[in-house]
Design an enzyme around this catalytic site. Structure first.
Site, PDB file in Angstrom:
ATOM      1  N   SER A  96     -17.812  11.716 -29.397  1.00  0.00           N
ATOM      2  CA  SER A  96     -17.042  12.318 -30.498  1.00  0.00           C
ATOM      3  C   SER A  96     -17.933  13.220 -31.353  1.00  0.00           C
ATOM      4  CB  SER A  96     -16.465  11.225 -31.399  1.00  0.00           C
ATOM      5  OG  SER A  96     -15.683  10.330 -30.657  1.00  0.00           O
TER       6      SER A  96
HETATM    7  N1  SAH Z   1     -17.339   5.948 -28.719  1.00  0.00           N
HETATM    8  C1  SAH Z   1     -17.864   6.844 -27.698  1.00  0.00           C
HETATM    9  C2  SAH Z   1     -16.884   7.932 -27.291  1.00  0.00           C
HETATM   10  C3  SAH Z   1     -15.744   7.382 -26.574  1.00  0.00           C
HETATM   11  S1  SAH Z   1     -14.968   8.436 -25.401  1.00  0.00           S
HETATM   12  C4  SAH Z   1     -19.187   7.447 -28.102  1.00  0.00           C
HETATM   13  O1  SAH Z   1     -19.684   7.173 -29.199  1.00  0.00           O
HETATM   14  O2  SAH Z   1     -19.761   8.172 -27.274  1.00  0.00           O
HETATM   15  C5  SAH Z   1     -13.746   7.275 -24.877  1.00  0.00           C
HETATM   16  C6  SAH Z   1     -14.282   6.231 -23.942  1.00  0.00           C
HETATM   17  O3  SAH Z   1     -13.257   5.272 -23.766  1.00  0.00           O
HETATM   18  C7  SAH Z   1     -14.603   6.766 -22.550  1.00  0.00           C
HETATM   19  O4  SAH Z   1     -15.937   6.438 -22.228  1.00  0.00           O
HETATM   20  C8  SAH Z   1     -13.623   6.042 -21.651  1.00  0.00           C
HETATM   21  O5  SAH Z   1     -14.145   5.725 -20.372  1.00  0.00           O
HETATM   22  C9  SAH Z   1     -13.339   4.793 -22.447  1.00  0.00           C
HETATM   23  N2  SAH Z   1     -12.087   4.099 -22.138  1.00  0.00           N
HETATM   24  C10 SAH Z   1     -10.908   4.610 -21.736  1.00  0.00           C
HETATM   25  N3  SAH Z   1     -10.005   3.639 -21.564  1.00  0.00           N
HETATM   26  C11 SAH Z   1     -10.622   2.471 -21.867  1.00  0.00           C
HETATM   27  C12 SAH Z   1     -10.206   1.103 -21.877  1.00  0.00           C
HETATM   28  N4  SAH Z   1      -8.973   0.745 -21.543  1.00  0.00           N
HETATM   29  N5  SAH Z   1     -11.124   0.169 -22.229  1.00  0.00           N
HETATM   30  C13 SAH Z   1     -12.385   0.517 -22.565  1.00  0.00           C
HETATM   31  N6  SAH Z   1     -12.832   1.792 -22.575  1.00  0.00           N
HETATM   32  C14 SAH Z   1     -11.965   2.756 -22.227  1.00  0.00           C
END
Ligand code: SAH
Length: 217
Positions: free
Chosen positions: A70
């Site tokens: 993000s």
């Molecule tokens: N917080 C992160 C950015 C998140 S991007 C940072 O600081 O970099 C969103 C993430 O959510 C992705 O890595 C994706 O693989 C994950 N994601 C998607 N669906 C999910 C689920 N059901 N459970 C856990 N993670 C998930």
């Protein structure tokens, strides 16, 4: 370390200080504790090498497999909304690069972060261990089910777009706790916070439009 190496590092450091100044002026960074976490953590260590020079631009960046870290302003906004306390136990859904978890690890007692993709989970674990974050546990799985083993959580942060807030996560939040999530369809969501009342009900607030990658099942 070479002279050239030192120069590069201080370049990143001054870009970081400038970003922090801007985030404060824009009102996204508000409290001394959150500002200290931004000072402490090196975002350049959570982005792929080819994006390192862009680590302190206020933009999301690709971290592989179609996912993103993000924008710093979004991390600031979400972290401030969580009103962290040093004793908090936090659940994050979507570890991604591990950067949001690293910021939180500086502010609270324990962070559990669930990541759907095993490759990204390993990468997050690596990044977090290099950053010296010892109070973060990365779990591979579907975070929409929460992490019952460690419930209840003082705070929950969902960092992927969800059409609604999963019931399991509401259940695993302790009374008085705060949950924040981008709620809505894949291309536009509303950053929403819930505060759980002692009677088990929720107070809901809508904050702003935002765009996150979608939650996967
Ligand atoms: N917080 C992160 C950015 C998140 S991007 C940072 O600081 O970099 C969103 C993430 O959510 C992705 O890595 C994706 O693989 C994950 N994601 C998607 N669906 C999910 C689920 N059901 N459970 C856990 N993670 C998930």
């Amino acid at each position: 370390m070479s002279f050239f190496g030192r120069g590069r590092e201080s370049g990143a450091e001054s870009r970081k200080q400038r970003l922090i100044r801007n985030l404060r002026e824009e009102g996204w960074l508000r409290t001394a504790r959150v500002i200290s976490a931004f000072r402490k953590m090196r975002r350049e260590d959570f982005v792929p090498p080819r994006y390192r020079d862009a680590a302190y631009v206020d933009e999301p960046l690709p971290i592989g497999l179609g996912q993103t870290i993000s924008a710093p302003s979004m991390v600031a906004i979400m972290t401030e909304l969580l009103e962290t306390k040093p004793g908090d136990k936090i659940l994050e859904v979507g570890a991604g690069s591990g950067y949001q978890a690293a910021i939180l690890s500086w502010l609270v007692k324990k962070v559990y972060t669930v990541e759907f993709d095993p490759h990204l989970a390993r990468q997050a674990e690596d990044n977090l261990s290099k950053a010296g974050c010892k109070n973060v546990e990365v779990i591979v799985g579907d975070g929409s089910k929460g992490y019952p083993k460690a419930k209840p959580f003082d705070k929950i942060i969902i960092t992927c777009a969800t059409p609604d807030i999963p019931g399991a996560l509401k259940d695993q939040l302790r009374p008085g706790g705060i949950l924040i999530a981008p709620v809505g369809p894949p291309h536009s969501q509303i950053l929403t916070s819930l505060r759980k009342r002692s009677d088990g009900g929720f107070e809901e607030k809508n904050h702003m439009y935002c765009v996150f990658v979608p939650l996967r099942h």
